[in-house]
Each structure stands twice: as structure tokens, then as C-alpha cells.
Motif scaffolding. Structure first.
Motif, mmCIF file in Angstrom:
data_model
loop_
_atom_site.group_PDB
_atom_site.id
_atom_site.type_symbol
_atom_site.label_atom_id
_atom_site.label_comp_id
_atom_site.label_asym_id
_atom_site.label_seq_id
_atom_site.Cartn_x
_atom_site.Cartn_y
_atom_site.Cartn_z
ATOM 1 N N ASP A 56 -8.740 3.714 -3.833
ATOM 2 C CA ASP A 56 -9.606 2.837 -4.628
ATOM 3 C C ASP A 56 -8.807 2.064 -5.673
ATOM 4 N N GLU A 57 -7.862 2.743 -6.299
ATOM 5 C CA GLU A 57 -7.020 2.074 -7.297
ATOM 6 C C GLU A 57 -6.169 0.982 -6.666
ATOM 7 N N ILE A 58 -5.672 1.253 -5.477
ATOM 8 C CA ILE A 58 -4.858 0.255 -4.772
ATOM 9 C C ILE A 58 -5.701 -0.943 -4.375
ATOM 10 N N GLU A 59 -6.888 -0.696 -3.847
ATOM 11 C CA GLU A 59 -7.781 -1.788 -3.449
ATOM 12 C C GLU A 59 -8.126 -2.672 -4.654
ATOM 13 N N ASP A 60 -8.371 -2.040 -5.789
ATOM 14 C CA ASP A 60 -8.677 -2.816 -6.996
ATOM 15 C C ASP A 60 -7.484 -3.659 -7.425
ATOM 16 N N ALA A 61 -6.316 -3.039 -7.530
ATOM 17 C CA ALA A 61 -5.147 -3.706 -8.103
ATOM 18 C C ALA A 61 -4.557 -4.781 -7.202
ATOM 19 N N THR A 62 -4.737 -4.644 -5.898
ATOM 20 C CA THR A 62 -4.128 -5.599 -4.970
ATOM 21 C C THR A 62 -5.106 -6.647 -4.445
ATOM 22 N N TYR A 63 -6.413 -6.352 -4.536
ATOM 23 C CA TYR A 63 -7.385 -7.279 -3.935
ATOM 24 C C TYR A 63 -8.576 -7.588 -4.843
ATOM 25 N N ASN A 64 -9.285 -6.569 -5.299
ATOM 26 C CA ASN A 64 -10.511 -6.812 -6.061
ATOM 27 C C ASN A 64 -10.250 -7.555 -7.368
ATOM 28 N N VAL A 65 -9.289 -7.095 -8.138
ATOM 29 C CA VAL A 65 -9.010 -7.727 -9.434
ATOM 30 C C VAL A 65 -8.578 -9.182 -9.287
ATOM 31 N N PRO A 66 -7.589 -9.500 -8.421
ATOM 32 C CA PRO A 66 -7.243 -10.925 -8.277
ATOM 33 C C PRO A 66 -8.395 -11.785 -7.779
ATOM 34 N N CYS A 67 -9.211 -11.256 -6.877
ATOM 35 C CA CYS A 67 -10.362 -12.021 -6.386
ATOM 36 C C CYS A 67 -11.375 -12.273 -7.497
ATOM 37 N N ILE A 68 -11.604 -11.267 -8.330
ATOM 38 C CA ILE A 68 -12.536 -11.426 -9.446
ATOM 39 C C ILE A 68 -12.019 -12.477 -10.425
ATOM 40 N N ILE A 69 -10.726 -12.458 -10.709
ATOM 41 C CA ILE A 69 -10.131 -13.453 -11.602
ATOM 42 C C ILE A 69 -10.358 -14.864 -11.061
ATOM 43 N N LEU A 70 -10.076 -15.068 -9.805
ATOM 44 C CA LEU A 70 -10.210 -16.403 -9.205
ATOM 45 C C LEU A 70 -11.666 -16.844 -9.159
ATOM 46 N N GLU A 71 -12.555 -15.934 -8.807
ATOM 47 C CA GLU A 71 -13.970 -16.284 -8.717
ATOM 48 C C GLU A 71 -14.549 -16.564 -10.099
ATOM 49 N N HIS A 72 -14.162 -15.760 -11.076
ATOM 50 C CA HIS A 72 -14.650 -15.968 -12.441
ATOM 51 C C HIS A 72 -14.240 -17.342 -12.961
ATOM 52 N N ASN A 73 -12.992 -17.717 -12.736
ATOM 53 C CA ASN A 73 -12.523 -19.018 -13.224
ATOM 54 C C ASN A 73 -13.153 -20.173 -12.458
ATOM 55 N N LYS A 74 -13.421 -19.954 -11.192
ATOM 56 C CA LYS A 74 -14.100 -20.979 -10.395
ATOM 57 C C LYS A 74 -15.512 -21.219 -10.924
ATOM 58 N N GLU A 75 -16.225 -20.147 -11.205
ATOM 59 C CA GLU A 75 -17.588 -20.266 -11.735
ATOM 60 C C GLU A 75 -17.576 -20.857 -13.141
ATOM 61 N N ARG A 76 -16.599 -20.462 -13.932
ATOM 62 C CA ARG A 76 -16.513 -20.941 -15.310
ATOM 63 C C ARG A 76 -16.324 -22.456 -15.368
ATOM 64 N N TYR B 158 0.830 -1.201 0.000
ATOM 65 C CA TYR B 158 0.000 0.000 0.000
ATOM 66 C C TYR B 158 0.868 1.256 0.000
ATOM 67 N N GLU B 159 1.849 1.308 0.882
ATOM 68 C CA GLU B 159 2.694 2.499 0.991
ATOM 69 C C GLU B 159 3.493 2.721 -0.287
ATOM 70 N N LEU B 160 3.969 1.651 -0.899
ATOM 71 C CA LEU B 160 4.733 1.786 -2.141
ATOM 72 C C LEU B 160 3.850 2.302 -3.272
ATOM 73 N N LEU B 161 2.632 1.779 -3.360
ATOM 74 C CA LEU B 161 1.726 2.209 -4.418
ATOM 75 C C LEU B 161 1.260 3.652 -4.220
#
Length: 223
Positions: A189-209, A178-181
């Protein structure tokens, strides 16, 4: 804001790293982050990804066909104009990593940024490029990252932040990331997306797929 970090680009002794998976997992738990092993080794109860390193279009297609269904996420290692273009245009790729073509060129331009947004391919910011570089090399790494941030803000594709860790000593806590970003100019908001939301969405999407109960998007067989 309490920083959170799901790091999907970590290597162990099973690929390019020097530590065992168990040691990496222990350190990650101590630091308060989740990690995904980009080793290409499937393991029960562990987030397992595969990085592909195609040399041409034919190999790109072959490797996707071979690995797409076997792992929790798929990473394409870029570094050439051809592979970068193939990756952002293919919805089966989750993350484009190592896109830089040379010291100054991030490998991402307007056309590729638009394709990444259209096809849901996340563009990686690898913190190892900064942490493990010095002097002019670090300046160039920062310049490439700034270019990706600028293009993301203009064209809306997903950024994903990773450590690129090859040992437990290269893992970073959510607060450190967080401090580096923040120093790089990203807002909360950008940090939350790039470090948590986006990877979680990727994993959940592939799990559902991969869930055979899903007939089509939004339609699932009960029971």
C-alpha cells in the motif's frame, strides 16, 4: 499487485539531463511508466513541471509567484533548514525535493513532517541518491530515506518516489522500483501510494485548480 509508476522528477537535455524529451518518452513507454519533465519547459501533451532553487525567503516567494500557474506541478529544491521549512509550510508547493542538509541529516524533522502533512506537501524519495552512490555515501543515503519513511508512518505526510533520472539509462520500470522499495521496508500500500497515487493526486488537483469552471472546491460551472 501490478506495480505502477508515475515519475515526476526526470530531466532532459532542456535542463540537467543528457537525452532529448522524445528519447526519454520512448524509453519510458518501453519500460511501462509515465514521466513528468522537471525542466521548466512547457510542452503540449507532456507532463511539465518546474523545479525552483530559491536561496532565501524573498526569492522563494518570487519564484512561486512566477511559475505556480504555468506548470502541471511545482517542486521546491531544499537542502537548507530555511528553504525546507518554507516549502512544507506553503500549500503552493507540490513536492519538496533534495531536502537533505548534509550526508546524515534528511532535512526532515518532527515539526517539518507535521507541516508537510498539514499543507499537503509531498516529501521526495529520490532513487538516484541510492543508485548513483557507493559505499559510505550509499549507506548515508539509505539512512536518510529510512528516516523519511519512519516520519511518514508516524505523522502521515505524503511520500513520493522519483528516479531523478538525467538520462534514459537512469529510468526505472515499475517492477524495478517496486522491488527496491520492498527492500527498503515499504509495504504494498505504501509503495502504491508513493509511486502512483500521490503523483496522480498532485496532477489531478492542479488540473482542477486551474480549471476556470471551478468556482470553489466541489463547485463547478457546467457547460
Amino acid at each position: 499487485m501490478k506495480p505502477r509508476f508515475v515519475d515526476l522528477h526526470v530531466h532532459t537535455i532542456q535542463s540537467h539531463g543528457v537525452d532529448t524529451p522524445s528519447r526519454m518518452l520512448y524509453t519510458a513507454k518501453e519500460l511501462g511508466l509515465e514521466i513528468g519533465f522537471c525542466d521548466g519547459v512547457k510542452a503540449e501533451g507532456v507532463i511539465s513541471g518546474k523545479g525552483i532553487r530559491p536561496k532565501n525567503k524573498k526569492e522563494f516567494k518570487r519564484l512561486i509567484q512566477k511559475y505556480r500557474e504555468n506548470f502541471d506541478y511545482l517542486v521546491a529544491h531544499g537542502g537548507s533548514a530555511e528553504i525546507n521549512k518554507l516549502a512544507v509550510k506553503d500549500v503552493r508547493i507540490d513536492i519538496l525535493a533534495h531536502s537533505s542538509i548534509n550526508y546524515r541529516d534528511s532535512g526532515i524533522n518532527v515539526a517539518l513532517a507535521k507541516e508537510a502533512e498539514k499543507n499537503g506537501v509531498a516529501i521526495e524519495i529520490n532513487l538516484r541518491d541510492i543508485i548513483c552512490s557507493r559505499r559510505v555515501e550509499r549507506v548515508n543515503a539509505l539512512r536518510r530515506i529510512k528516516t523519511k519513511i519512519m516520519l511518514k508512518r508516524k505523522y502521515g505526510f505524503d511520500l513520493i518516489v522519483v528516479s531523478g533520472a538525467k538520462s534514459r539509462y537512469e529510468l526505472r520500470s515499475p517492477r524495478q522500483v517496486y522491488e527496491l522499495l520492498k527492500l527498503l521496508g515499504l509495504n504494498d500500500d505504501e509503495i502504491e501510494d508513493a509511486t502512483y497515487n500521490v503523483p496522480c493526486i498532485i496532477l489531478e488537483h492542479n488540473k482542477e485548480r486551474k480549471d476556470k469552471r471551478n468556482i470553489m472546491p466541489g463547485v463547478k460551472v457546467k457547460g
